[in-house]
Design a protein around this motif. Structure first.
Motif, PDB file in Angstrom:
ATOM      1  N   GLN A 219      48.644 -62.428 -52.715  1.00 44.37           N
ATOM      2  CA  GLN A 219      48.788 -63.174 -51.458  1.00 44.37           C
ATOM      3  C   GLN A 219      49.759 -64.338 -51.628  1.00 44.37           C
ATOM      4  OE1 GLN A 219      45.170 -64.363 -49.389  1.00 44.37           O
ATOM      5  NE2 GLN A 219      44.061 -62.664 -50.337  1.00 44.37           N
ATOM      6  N   LEU A 220      49.689 -64.996 -52.768  1.00 43.94           N
ATOM      7  CA  LEU A 220      50.610 -66.107 -53.043  1.00 43.94           C
ATOM      8  C   LEU A 220      52.041 -65.596 -53.123  1.00 43.94           C
ATOM      9  CD1 LEU A 220      48.428 -67.847 -55.767  1.00 43.94           C
ATOM     10  CD2 LEU A 220      48.876 -68.739 -53.481  1.00 43.94           C
ATOM     11  N   GLY A 221      52.217 -64.448 -53.760  1.00 45.36           N
ATOM     12  CA  GLY A 221      53.555 -63.848 -53.837  1.00 45.36           C
ATOM     13  C   GLY A 221      54.080 -63.449 -52.474  1.00 45.36           C
ATOM     14  N   ASP A 222      53.190 -62.971 -51.603  1.00 46.71           N
ATOM     15  CA  ASP A 222      53.601 -62.569 -50.255  1.00 46.71           C
ATOM     16  C   ASP A 222      53.967 -63.769 -49.392  1.00 46.71           C
ATOM     17  OD1 ASP A 222      53.186 -59.881 -50.803  1.00 46.71           O
ATOM     18  OD2 ASP A 222      51.119 -59.896 -50.067  1.00 46.71           O
ATOM     19  N   LYS A 223      53.262 -64.896 -49.579  1.00 42.67           N
ATOM     20  CA  LYS A 223      53.401 -66.018 -48.658  1.00 42.67           C
ATOM     21  C   LYS A 223      54.280 -67.159 -49.176  1.00 42.67           C
ATOM     22  CE  LYS A 223      48.937 -65.113 -46.464  1.00 42.67           C
ATOM     23  NZ  LYS A 223      47.582 -65.631 -46.130  1.00 42.67           N
TER      24      LYS A 223
ATOM     25  N   ILE B  99      50.787 -57.251 -59.363  1.00 48.54           N
ATOM     26  CA  ILE B  99      50.899 -58.451 -58.517  1.00 48.54           C
ATOM     27  C   ILE B  99      52.181 -58.394 -57.695  1.00 48.54           C
ATOM     28  CG2 ILE B  99      51.251 -60.963 -58.589  1.00 48.54           C
ATOM     29  CD1 ILE B  99      49.401 -61.003 -61.052  1.00 48.54           C
ATOM     30  N   HIS B 100      52.054 -58.668 -56.416  1.00 49.56           N
ATOM     31  CA  HIS B 100      53.211 -58.623 -55.519  1.00 49.56           C
ATOM     32  C   HIS B 100      54.209 -59.723 -55.882  1.00 49.56           C
ATOM     33  CE1 HIS B 100      50.503 -56.749 -52.143  1.00 49.56           C
ATOM     34  NE2 HIS B 100      50.509 -56.041 -53.266  1.00 49.56           N
ATOM     35  N   ASN B 101      55.478 -59.364 -55.860  1.00 50.71           N
ATOM     36  CA  ASN B 101      56.570 -60.330 -56.034  1.00 50.71           C
ATOM     37  C   ASN B 101      56.553 -60.998 -57.410  1.00 50.71           C
ATOM     38  OD1 ASN B 101      58.903 -61.183 -54.828  1.00 50.71           O
ATOM     39  ND2 ASN B 101      57.949 -62.621 -53.413  1.00 50.71           N
TER      40      ASN B 101
ATOM     41  N   TYR C  18      45.139 -73.843 -51.476  1.00 48.41           N
ATOM     42  CA  TYR C  18      46.398 -74.111 -52.168  1.00 48.41           C
ATOM     43  C   TYR C  18      47.597 -73.908 -51.242  1.00 48.41           C
ATOM     44  CZ  TYR C  18      44.608 -74.527 -57.007  1.00 48.41           C
ATOM     45  OH  TYR C  18      44.007 -74.956 -58.170  1.00 48.41           O
ATOM     46  N   ILE C  19      47.579 -72.841 -50.465  1.00 46.73           N
ATOM     47  CA  ILE C  19      48.708 -72.577 -49.564  1.00 46.73           C
ATOM     48  C   ILE C  19      48.847 -73.686 -48.524  1.00 46.73           C
ATOM     49  CG2 ILE C  19      49.540 -71.038 -47.744  1.00 46.73           C
ATOM     50  CD1 ILE C  19      48.425 -68.701 -49.398  1.00 46.73           C
ATOM     51  N   ILE C  20      47.734 -74.133 -47.964  1.00 44.04           N
ATOM     52  CA  ILE C  20      47.764 -75.223 -46.978  1.00 44.04           C
ATOM     53  C   ILE C  20      48.385 -76.476 -47.602  1.00 44.04           C
ATOM     54  CG2 ILE C  20      46.297 -76.866 -45.734  1.00 44.04           C
ATOM     55  CD1 ILE C  20      44.389 -74.496 -45.190  1.00 44.04           C
ATOM     56  N   LEU C  21      47.947 -76.831 -48.797  1.00 45.82           N
ATOM     57  CA  LEU C  21      48.418 -78.057 -49.445  1.00 45.82           C
ATOM     58  C   LEU C  21      49.885 -77.944 -49.864  1.00 45.82           C
ATOM     59  CD1 LEU C  21      45.193 -78.717 -51.516  1.00 45.82           C
ATOM     60  CD2 LEU C  21      46.122 -80.261 -49.787  1.00 45.82           C
ATOM     61  N   ILE C  22      50.256 -76.812 -50.429  1.00 46.88           N
ATOM     62  CA  ILE C  22      51.646 -76.621 -50.854  1.00 46.88           C
ATOM     63  C   ILE C  22      52.593 -76.709 -49.660  1.00 46.88           C
ATOM     64  CG2 ILE C  22      53.272 -74.878 -51.704  1.00 46.88           C
ATOM     65  CD1 ILE C  22      51.008 -73.993 -53.635  1.00 46.88           C
ATOM     66  N   GLN C  23      52.276 -75.999 -48.607  1.00 45.88           N
ATOM     67  CA  GLN C  23      53.152 -75.995 -47.432  1.00 45.88           C
ATOM     68  C   GLN C  23      53.200 -77.375 -46.779  1.00 45.88           C
ATOM     69  OE1 GLN C  23      51.509 -72.706 -45.154  1.00 45.88           O
ATOM     70  NE2 GLN C  23      52.914 -71.249 -46.095  1.00 45.88           N
TER      71      GLN C  23
ATOM     72  N   CYS D  47      58.071 -83.529 -47.628  1.00 47.16           N
ATOM     73  CA  CYS D  47      59.147 -84.039 -48.483  1.00 47.16           C
ATOM     74  C   CYS D  47      60.431 -83.214 -48.378  1.00 47.16           C
ATOM     75  CB  CYS D  47      58.671 -84.092 -49.932  1.00 47.16           C
ATOM     76  SG  CYS D  47      57.351 -85.286 -50.209  1.00 47.16           S
ATOM     77  N   ASN D  48      60.551 -82.422 -47.322  1.00 49.76           N
ATOM     78  CA  ASN D  48      61.768 -81.634 -47.089  1.00 49.76           C
ATOM     79  C   ASN D  48      62.161 -80.814 -48.310  1.00 49.76           C
ATOM     80  OD1 ASN D  48      62.208 -82.683 -44.407  1.00 49.76           O
ATOM     81  ND2 ASN D  48      62.873 -84.596 -45.383  1.00 49.76           N
ATOM     82  N   LEU D  49      61.177 -80.149 -48.887  1.00 51.99           N
ATOM     83  CA  LEU D  49      61.397 -79.333 -50.068  1.00 51.99           C
ATOM     84  C   LEU D  49      61.170 -77.870 -49.698  1.00 51.99           C
ATOM     85  CD1 LEU D  49      62.010 -79.740 -53.130  1.00 51.99           C
ATOM     86  CD2 LEU D  49      59.542 -79.701 -53.515  1.00 51.99           C
ATOM     87  N   THR D  50      62.143 -77.047 -49.974  1.00 55.04           N
ATOM     88  CA  THR D  50      62.017 -75.621 -49.672  1.00 55.04           C
ATOM     89  C   THR D  50      61.244 -74.916 -50.783  1.00 55.04           C
ATOM     90  OG1 THR D  50      64.102 -75.615 -48.458  1.00 55.04           O
ATOM     91  CG2 THR D  50      63.279 -73.495 -49.218  1.00 55.04           C
ATOM     92  N   ILE D  51      60.184 -74.203 -50.422  1.00 61.32           N
ATOM     93  CA  ILE D  51      59.401 -73.456 -51.408  1.00 61.32           C
ATOM     94  C   ILE D  51      60.188 -72.211 -51.811  1.00 61.32           C
ATOM     95  CG2 ILE D  51      57.223 -72.277 -51.885  1.00 61.32           C
ATOM     96  CD1 ILE D  51      56.025 -73.938 -49.531  1.00 61.32           C
ATOM     97  N   THR D  52      60.460 -72.090 -53.098  1.00 63.67           N
ATOM     98  CA  THR D  52      61.248 -70.955 -53.590  1.00 63.67           C
ATOM     99  C   THR D  52      60.423 -69.965 -54.401  1.00 63.67           C
ATOM    100  OG1 THR D  52      61.850 -72.211 -55.572  1.00 63.67           O
ATOM    101  CG2 THR D  52      63.361 -72.318 -53.675  1.00 63.67           C
TER     102      THR D  52
END
Length: 359
Positions: free
Chosen positions: A238-242, A264-266, A195-200, A206-211
């Motif tokens: 891990q998702l919250g951290d990254k 859960i972090h964050n 998921y992290i690979i695909l999201i990033q 698409c020049n979208l900042t992950i918030t």
């Protein structure tokens, strides 16, 4: 502060507006863009003073939606991951889509998990990249919203690890957690990494900042708090951290999960329903923490008196203790529309929201 945001299901749109959702709706972004604009007009005319929208159930933020947005690969995230692993899409014109097949159903060893380095080479991902490129060239006036995103907010959207592993392995993950915990951890780590690979990747494309990230742990209530602490919390952390702050969705009565969820972090938002105790969330996470809640279906169904819906609202507001609260529901065919609308009306009557909609 109280807000409300509701949406209409594909089944409801098919029954009341005659709209259909063929394969083309999911794979031809311009076709979807044109159809969604028609649906938006229809819903706006049906509910002119209510915050009810055409949007994926509880995943979109209305204040980040504009008419020039075109969704590419707007498919449920665990279905995308399943398709990458070999499952087949199953589309229905009158309801939500799904996949057939459980690509990791017979997994017995972590060595059988596909290489993460090959995910971005998958034909589905390459096809989505091609469509993004074509639209950016032919329609530069449109803002492309890539897979795993639903609006311009930068909030990524995925399913949780148990919910995704159920999609990939079937019920086997429930046994694997007990008989081969090492394999269960490997599966969940693979899911998070994928998921992290695909999201990033798509955010960059698409020049979208992950918030932030919405994690739909729809199946989490099926396991004990101990299993949730061991097999879910570390991976969502891990998702919250990254990726940023976490909005965690939990289907069903989730009282037994509030304590592990609080680790859960964050974590910023809990999104829940089915009469989960708002008091318990406030007790553990405090009055400043944001809660998103949806009414139990028992107060929305046909034949249920509006008094039951208002009683649910009274209880929810009382338990909330004035903290930040958003109410949401997704209009289905077997719901009584008036039972949804009475929530809006009561909130307006009490001066908690204003009439009207954002788009």
């Amino acid at each position: 502060m109280v807000k409300i945001q509701a949406s209409v299901s594909k089944g409801w749109l098919n029954k009341h507006g005659g709209f259909v959702f063929p394969d083309q709706y999911y794979f031809d972004p311009m076709f979807r863009w044109e159809q969604d604009r028609k649906i938006n007009r229809f819903v706006r005319e049906e509910f002119p003073q209510y915050a009810i929208y055409n949007m994926e159930d509880n995943l979109v933020q209305a204040n980040y939606v504009n008419e020039n947005q075109v969704l590419v690969g707007a498919i449920q995230p665990n279905m995308i991951l399943a398709a990458i692993l070999g499952a087949k899409f199953s589309f229905s014109e009158d309801k939500d889509s799904d996949v057939s097949g459980r690509p990791l159903e017979n997994i017995s060893n972590s060595n059988e998990l596909p290489s993460l380095s090959l995910i971005l080479e998958n034909p589905l991902i390459k096809d989505l990249e091609k469509r993004i490129s074509m639209i950016s060239t032919s329609h530069p006036e449109l803002r492309i919203i890539p897979p795993f995103f639903w609006d311009e907010s930068g909030r990524a959207t995925i399913h949780g690890v148990i919910t995704t592993s159920l999609k990939l392995t079937g019920d086997n993950i429930m046994t694997i957690m007990l008989t081969d915990p090492e394999l269960a951890h490997a599966i969940h780590q693979w899911i998070v990494d994928a998921y992290i690979i695909l999201i990033q990747h798509f955010a960059t494309l698409c020049n979208l900042t992950i918030t932030s990230v919405h994690v739909g742990e729809c199946a989490g209530t099926m396991i004990t708090s101990q299993l949730y602490e061991e097999f879910v919390v570390p991976y969502i952390s891990q998702l919250g951290d990254k990726l940023g702050v976490v909005r965690l969705h939990s289907c069903g009565i989730s009282d037994h999960l509030i304590e592990p969820v609080s680790h859960i972090h964050n974590l910023k938002i809990i999104d829940t329903g089915s009469s989960t105790s708002i008091s318990k969330i406030r007790e553990i996470l405090g009055n400043d923490f944001e809660i998103n809640v949806f009414p139990p279906l028992e107060v929305l169904m046909n034949g249920v008196p509006q008094s039951a819906t208002i009683a649910w609202l009274d209880k929810t507001l009382s338990e909330n203790h004035g903290g930040p609260l958003q109410i949401a529901y997704h209009l289905e065919n077997d719901y009584d529309i008036s039972n949804g609308l009475v929530i809006h009306d009561e909130l307006m009557k009490r001066g908690l929201i204003a009439p009207g909609r954002l788009y």
